[in-house]
Design a protein around this motif. Structure first.
Motif, PDB file in Angstrom:
ATOM      1  N   HIS A 157      97.688 100.170  11.720  1.00 50.08           N
ATOM      2  CA  HIS A 157      97.597  98.825  11.216  1.00 50.08           C
ATOM      3  C   HIS A 157      98.425  98.047  12.449  1.00 50.08           C
ATOM      4  N   MET A 158      97.796  97.451  12.548  1.00 50.82           N
ATOM      5  CA  MET A 158      98.966  96.368  13.819  1.00 50.82           C
ATOM      6  C   MET A 158      98.516  95.095  14.115  1.00 50.82           C
ATOM      7  N   PRO A 159      99.776  94.061  14.776  1.00 52.10           N
ATOM      8  CA  PRO A 159      99.369  93.115  15.418  1.00 52.10           C
ATOM      9  C   PRO A 159      98.786  93.625  17.043  1.00 52.10           C
ATOM     10  N   ARG A 160      98.175  92.200  17.948  1.00 54.29           N
ATOM     11  CA  ARG A 160      97.896  92.728  19.114  1.00 54.29           C
ATOM     12  C   ARG A 160      99.256  93.618  20.061  1.00 54.29           C
ATOM     13  N   ILE A 161      98.769  94.452  19.991  1.00 51.90           N
ATOM     14  CA  ILE A 161     100.734  95.130  20.113  1.00 51.90           C
ATOM     15  C   ILE A 161     100.540  94.897  22.014  1.00 51.90           C
ATOM     16  N   GLY A 162     101.450  95.208  21.901  1.00 55.42           N
ATOM     17  CA  GLY A 162     102.676  94.381  23.551  1.00 55.42           C
ATOM     18  C   GLY A 162     101.461  93.370  24.189  1.00 55.42           C
ATOM     19  N   CYS A 163     101.581  92.633  23.505  1.00 53.05           N
ATOM     20  CA  CYS A 163     100.524  91.459  23.762  1.00 53.05           C
ATOM     21  C   CYS A 163     101.818  90.029  23.795  1.00 53.05           C
ATOM     22  N   GLY A 164     102.780  90.191  22.996  1.00 53.78           N
ATOM     23  CA  GLY A 164     103.486  88.981  22.904  1.00 53.78           C
ATOM     24  C   GLY A 164     104.653  89.377  23.896  1.00 53.78           C
ATOM     25  N   LEU A 165     105.865  89.578  23.474  1.00 63.50           N
ATOM     26  CA  LEU A 165     107.361  89.671  23.720  1.00 63.50           C
ATOM     27  C   LEU A 165     107.288  90.205  25.281  1.00 63.50           C
ATOM     28  N   ALA A 166     106.292  91.456  24.839  1.00 62.70           N
ATOM     29  CA  ALA A 166     106.260  92.411  26.018  1.00 62.70           C
ATOM     30  C   ALA A 166     105.338  92.191  27.586  1.00 62.70           C
ATOM     31  N   GLY A 167     104.499  90.781  26.534  1.00 65.59           N
ATOM     32  CA  GLY A 167     103.863  90.431  28.206  1.00 65.59           C
ATOM     33  C   GLY A 167     102.431  91.216  29.357  1.00 65.59           C
ATOM     34  N   GLY A 168     102.431  92.017  27.977  1.00 66.28           N
ATOM     35  CA  GLY A 168     100.849  93.110  28.684  1.00 66.28           C
ATOM     36  C   GLY A 168      99.773  92.063  27.972  1.00 66.28           C
ATOM     37  N   GLN A 169      98.449  92.251  28.699  1.00 68.01           N
ATOM     38  CA  GLN A 169      96.868  91.962  28.428  1.00 68.01           C
ATOM     39  C   GLN A 169      96.198  92.912  27.776  1.00 68.01           C
ATOM     40  N   TRP A 170      96.113  92.289  26.427  1.00 70.13           N
ATOM     41  CA  TRP A 170      95.042  92.922  25.456  1.00 70.13           C
ATOM     42  C   TRP A 170      93.997  93.931  26.394  1.00 70.13           C
ATOM     43  N   GLU A 171      93.399  92.860  27.364  1.00 68.92           N
ATOM     44  CA  GLU A 171      91.879  93.443  27.932  1.00 68.92           C
ATOM     45  C   GLU A 171      92.243  95.010  28.162  1.00 68.92           C
ATOM     46  N   GLU A 172      93.883  95.449  28.767  1.00 65.75           N
ATOM     47  CA  GLU A 172      94.693  96.478  28.971  1.00 65.75           C
ATOM     48  C   GLU A 172      94.737  97.625  27.221  1.00 65.75           C
ATOM     49  N   ILE A 173      95.239  97.070  26.500  1.00 68.01           N
ATOM     50  CA  ILE A 173      96.275  97.549  25.109  1.00 68.01           C
ATOM     51  C   ILE A 173      94.936  97.580  24.386  1.00 68.01           C
ATOM     52  N   GLU A 174      93.604  97.173  23.998  1.00 67.80           N
ATOM     53  CA  GLU A 174      92.173  97.820  23.803  1.00 67.80           C
ATOM     54  C   GLU A 174      91.107  99.265  24.065  1.00 67.80           C
ATOM     55  N   PRO A 175      91.497  99.236  25.863  1.00 67.84           N
ATOM     56  CA  PRO A 175      90.999 100.168  25.584  1.00 67.84           C
ATOM     57  C   PRO A 175      91.813 102.133  25.474  1.00 67.84           C
ATOM     58  N   ILE A 176      92.757 100.907  25.932  1.00 69.28           N
ATOM     59  CA  ILE A 176      94.534 102.680  25.272  1.00 69.28           C
ATOM     60  C   ILE A 176      93.983 102.901  23.978  1.00 69.28           C
ATOM     61  N   ILE A 177      93.784 101.729  23.248  1.00 68.11           N
ATOM     62  CA  ILE A 177      93.918 102.227  21.668  1.00 68.11           C
ATOM     63  C   ILE A 177      92.200 103.004  21.565  1.00 68.11           C
ATOM     64  N   THR A 178      91.304 102.840  21.873  1.00 69.98           N
ATOM     65  CA  THR A 178      90.071 103.413  22.156  1.00 69.98           C
ATOM     66  C   THR A 178      90.571 104.877  21.968  1.00 69.98           C
ATOM     67  N   GLY A 179      90.833 105.320  23.514  1.00 64.74           N
ATOM     68  CA  GLY A 179      91.189 106.520  24.178  1.00 64.74           C
ATOM     69  C   GLY A 179      92.145 107.474  23.617  1.00 64.74           C
ATOM     70  N   SER A 180      93.496 106.100  22.981  1.00 63.57           N
ATOM     71  CA  SER A 180      93.748 107.541  22.323  1.00 63.57           C
ATOM     72  C   SER A 180      94.021 107.308  20.386  1.00 63.57           C
ATOM     73  N   VAL A 181      93.627 106.550  20.072  1.00 61.29           N
ATOM     74  CA  VAL A 181      93.008 106.589  18.977  1.00 61.29           C
ATOM     75  C   VAL A 181      92.482 107.082  18.463  1.00 61.29           C
TER      76      VAL A 181
END
Length: 165
Positions: free
Chosen positions: A128-152
């Motif tokens: 369970h998580m918020p949209r990790i890496g997209c707040g203060l870290a400055g990441g883009q969900w379009e980059e994070i979502e495929p990482i979650i799919t591929g690694s989890v």
């Protein structure tokens, strides 16, 4: 049919990521910086509910073996709930300096999430998580979502991403 196949995916839900809506073991996953700084963003919601994740995170930085990008600290907060502190952010960015490079480190998030997925498999847990890496870290969900799919998700672990109401 030999064996069984259960399709897993990323589930998007409205609500608070610090209050997982699930049965069984849950792992609340979030991104931390590599400086030992805890005090802005999602960590405030974690600290409001439990003191141990913050205490252990800060203690992690006082020893000789300081955490590195991609490392994960698993903190048990109840019998059925663990907080995973992933080091996926290099430094911090001042809210006043929007032109500074984003501190998010996608490869480190990938490494950390892979470790969290392995832990989740051992515990038969969901993540369970918020949209990790997209707040203060400055990441883009379009980059994070495929990482979650591929690694989890690819390891058969259910993921729940929370957006506040």
């Amino acid at each position: 049919m030999e064996g069984s196949y259960r399709k897993v995916s990323i589930h998007y839900v409205k609500g608070d990521a610090t209050a997982p809506r699930t049965e069984g073991h849950a792992i609340i996953t979030h991104i931390c910086n590599d400086l030992g700084k805890w005090g802005r963003g999602f960590v405030l919601a974690i600290s409001k509910r439990w003191k141990e994740p913050e205490r252990q995170y800060k203690a992690w930085f006082t020893g000789n073996l300081r955490p590195q990008l991609g490392d994960v600290q698993f903190v048990t907060v109840t019998e059925a709930l663990t907080v995973a502190n992933i080091i996926g952010q290099h430094g911090v960015r001042s809210p006043r300096n929007k032109t500074a490079p984003a501190p998010v480190r996608y490869d480190s998030i990938r490494e950390g999430l892979s470790l969290v997925a392995d832990y989740a498999q051992e515990k038969s847990a969901s993540i369970h998580m918020p949209r990790i890496g997209c707040g203060l870290a400055g990441g883009q969900w379009e980059e994070i979502e495929p990482i979650i799919t591929g690694s989890v998700v690819s390891k058969g672990v259910e993921v729940f991403v929370y957006d506040l109401d």
